[in-house]
Design an enzyme around this catalytic site. Structure first.
Site, PDB file in Angstrom:
ATOM      1  N   ARG A 107       0.692  -1.202   0.210  1.00  0.00           N
ATOM      2  CA  ARG A 107      -0.162   0.245  -0.378  1.00  0.00           C
ATOM      3  C   ARG A 107       1.215   1.789   0.243  1.00  0.00           C
ATOM      4  O   ARG A 107       1.003   2.387  -0.549  1.00  0.00           O
ATOM      5  CB  ARG A 107      -1.190   0.163   0.846  1.00  0.00           C
ATOM      6  CG  ARG A 107      -1.683   1.765   1.669  1.00  0.00           C
ATOM      7  CD  ARG A 107      -2.304   1.716   1.865  1.00  0.00           C
ATOM      8  NE  ARG A 107      -2.926   0.491   3.554  1.00  0.00           N
ATOM      9  CZ  ARG A 107      -2.140   0.765   4.483  1.00  0.00           C
ATOM     10  NH1 ARG A 107      -1.407   1.816   4.460  1.00  0.00           N
ATOM     11  NH2 ARG A 107      -2.203  -0.857   5.781  1.00  0.00           N
ATOM     12  N   TYR A 118     -17.128  17.091 -14.506  1.00  0.00           N
ATOM     13  CA  TYR A 118     -17.332  15.211 -14.609  1.00  0.00           C
ATOM     14  C   TYR A 118     -18.377  15.190 -13.852  1.00  0.00           C
ATOM     15  O   TYR A 118     -18.300  15.584 -12.792  1.00  0.00           O
ATOM     16  CB  TYR A 118     -16.234  14.564 -14.493  1.00  0.00           C
ATOM     17  CG  TYR A 118     -16.337  13.643 -14.762  1.00  0.00           C
ATOM     18  CD1 TYR A 118     -16.870  11.952 -15.885  1.00  0.00           C
ATOM     19  CD2 TYR A 118     -15.959  12.883 -13.334  1.00  0.00           C
ATOM     20  CE1 TYR A 118     -17.143  11.089 -15.300  1.00  0.00           C
ATOM     21  CE2 TYR A 118     -16.512  11.143 -13.543  1.00  0.00           C
ATOM     22  CZ  TYR A 118     -16.880  10.173 -14.259  1.00  0.00           C
ATOM     23  OH  TYR A 118     -17.172   9.385 -14.231  1.00  0.00           O
ATOM     24  N   ASP A 124      -8.606  18.854 -13.846  1.00  0.00           N
ATOM     25  CA  ASP A 124      -8.426  17.561 -14.794  1.00  0.00           C
ATOM     26  C   ASP A 124      -7.662  17.077 -15.945  1.00  0.00           C
ATOM     27  O   ASP A 124      -8.601  18.154 -17.796  1.00  0.00           O
ATOM     28  CB  ASP A 124     -10.212  17.272 -14.637  1.00  0.00           C
ATOM     29  CG  ASP A 124     -10.013  15.258 -14.788  1.00  0.00           C
ATOM     30  OD1 ASP A 124      -9.208  15.692 -15.503  1.00  0.00           O
ATOM     31  OD2 ASP A 124     -11.274  15.273 -14.275  1.00  0.00           O
TER      32      ASP A 124
HETATM   33  C1  LIG Z   1     -13.622   9.289 -15.898  1.00  0.00           C
HETATM   34  C2  LIG Z   1     -13.657  10.922 -15.376  1.00  0.00           C
HETATM   35  C3  LIG Z   1     -13.300  10.871 -14.076  1.00  0.00           C
HETATM   36  C4  LIG Z   1     -13.310   9.823 -13.194  1.00  0.00           C
HETATM   37  O1  LIG Z   1     -12.319   8.340 -13.778  1.00  0.00           O
HETATM   38  P1  LIG Z   1     -12.658   7.114 -13.057  1.00  0.00           P
HETATM   39  O2  LIG Z   1     -11.461   6.115 -14.121  1.00  0.00           O
HETATM   40  O3  LIG Z   1     -13.772   6.630 -13.481  1.00  0.00           O
HETATM   41  O4  LIG Z   1     -13.003   7.515 -11.648  1.00  0.00           O
HETATM   42  C5  LIG Z   1     -12.352  12.113 -13.877  1.00  0.00           C
HETATM   43  N1  LIG Z   1     -12.498  12.807 -15.085  1.00  0.00           N
HETATM   44  C6  LIG Z   1     -12.780  12.773 -15.997  1.00  0.00           C
HETATM   45  C7  LIG Z   1     -13.130  13.950 -17.055  1.00  0.00           C
HETATM   46  C8  LIG Z   1     -13.337  10.890 -16.305  1.00  0.00           C
HETATM   47  O5  LIG Z   1     -13.714  11.705 -17.584  1.00  0.00           O
END
Ligand SMILES: *Cc1c(COP(=O)(O)O)cnc(C)c1O
Length: 385
Positions: A55, A107, A179
């Site tokens: 971990r 998202y 993001d």
């Molecule tokens: C899919 C997605 C997430 C979440 O990610 P997971 O791997 O599904 O937990 C976050 N931000 C964006 C822009 C995404 O497309």
């Protein structure tokens, strides 16, 4: 994990293949081994060889952390079990009473985590249009600690000026989180534009093959990395060694995949803009898109995601997506195969009635790397089903 293994002169294609992925020093294996182990032998009490428990640390995960941090041009990176696990870990830097400002087309999972989970811990939020700096400034309060953006956004593909957002965050004592799932570090590197954190759903373009779920945080500050590393170990939402291996394997072809995703998307955009059943096409690289100027300044190319509205409303959109043969009707995005969906009824269903609600005649494409003509023909026959 500090990335210190790649030559500063390397191009991103070389980094994708070699950063963190040197031949194994013990055996010479060219591919990073899957260290499928939970614990490690100690030479004497308290004397480990760099690893004590998986971990806390695992060599396959270390390789992945070096790889993605390097791609982002970041000094540090931490890998997680999913994009949401990465997001949750960043958000746990906040304290009760803190406030987050996010884009109003975040998202859905981000919106759910902030608005339905963090609010229980007395963390407040405001969602505004990030294309408009005045709206952001008005939303910032004395308690704002984070400006959270996604660019290009989902599913409207509007582009946020990262440099502007980071400056605004820092002028207000807040962190700027970007993001970078949709663009990937191949198309833009938010840390170089002033972002404090880059977060990824590695499930999408980084993995690129629809076979693994993963998340990532890249940073340049040693202090932030230490805090995130503490939380990573304390919370434990870490990826398994096998998943790290799959991501490392996918990442090697990220640049060539992205080139083809972009090339195919551009051809599809050209086709859709002149189609009589199509109302509006949304693509960051279209001069008619409201955020084109920022996209042109900030992105190398414009990505593999394309959205468009159709004449005839939601019912028509649902019929069209039911008639494709090459495009698969599915949620998710960013892999080699092309996907099609209706956000209002699928990925963004939970957004109904919220600031994230989308037009039900909107169709979203994740353009894959198949033969462009096959994709064009498929859309053509589905649009005139
Ligand atoms: C899919 C997605 C997430 C979440 O990610 P997971 O791997 O599904 O937990 C976050 N931000 C964006 C822009 C995404 O497309």
């Amino acid at each position: 994990m500090k990335h210190n293994t790649n030559d500063p002169e390397w191009g991103i294609e070389t980094i994708a293949i070699h950063a963190g992925q040197q031949p194994d020093p013990h055996t010479g294996a060219v591919t990073v081994p899957v260290y499928q182990t939970s614990t490690y032998e100690q030479d004497a009490v308290g004397q480990d060889r760099g690893y004590e428990y998986s971990r806390t640390g695992n060599p396959t995960r270390d390789a992945l952390e070096t790889s993605i941090a390097s791609l982002e041009g970041g000094d540090f990176g931490r890998a997680f079990a999913s994009g949401m696990a990465a997001e949750d870990t960043i958000l746990r830097l906040l304290n009760p009473g803190d406030h987050v400002v996010m884009g109003n087309d975040a998202y859905g999972g981000t919106f759910r985590l902030i608005s339905k989970v963090l609010t229980r811990f007395n963390i407040d939020w405001t969602a505004v249009n990030f294309a408009n700096p005045t709206e952001i400034e008005e939303a910032i309060t004395g308690n704002t600690r984070m400006l959270w953006t996604e660019t290009p956004s989902n599913p409207l593909l509007s582009v946020v000026d990262i440099e502007m957002l980071a400056a605004l965050a820092h002028a207000n004592g807040a962190w700027c989180v970007v993001d970078n799932t949709f663009a990937t570090p191949y198309l833009q590197q938010p840390l170089s534009l002033g972002a404090d954190f880059v977060v990824h759903s590695a499930t999408k373009y980084l993995g690129g093959h629809s076979d693994v779920v993963g998340g990532f945080i890249a940073m340049n500050s040693a202090e932030l990395d230490e805090n995130i590393g503490f939380l990573q170990n304390a919370i434990g939402a870490i990826p398994a060694p096998w998943d790290c291996y799959l991501l490392l394997r996918g990442i090697k072809t990220l640049p060539v995949r992205m080139d083809r995703h972009c090339e195919n998307a551009e051809k599809i955009v050209d086709f859709l803009t002149t189609h009589k059943k199509v109302d509006e096409v949304l693509y960051p690289g279209l001069e008619s898109h409201q955020t084109y100027k920022v996209a042109e300044k900030q992105m190398k190319k414009y990505g593999g995601m394309v959205s468009f509205t159709v004449k005839g409303g939601g019912e028509e959109a649902r019929k069209i997506v039911g008639h494709t043969k090459v495009f698969t009707l599915a949620e998710s995005l960013g892999a080699v195969e092309s996907l099609i969906e209706v956000p209002a009824a699928m990925t963004h269903l939970s957004a109904e009635g919220s600031p994230l609600e989308v037009d039900d005649s909107l169709i979203r494409l994740s353009v894959g790397i198949e033969t462009a003509d096959d994709l064009l023909n498929d859309l053509d026959q589905a649009l005139s089903y």
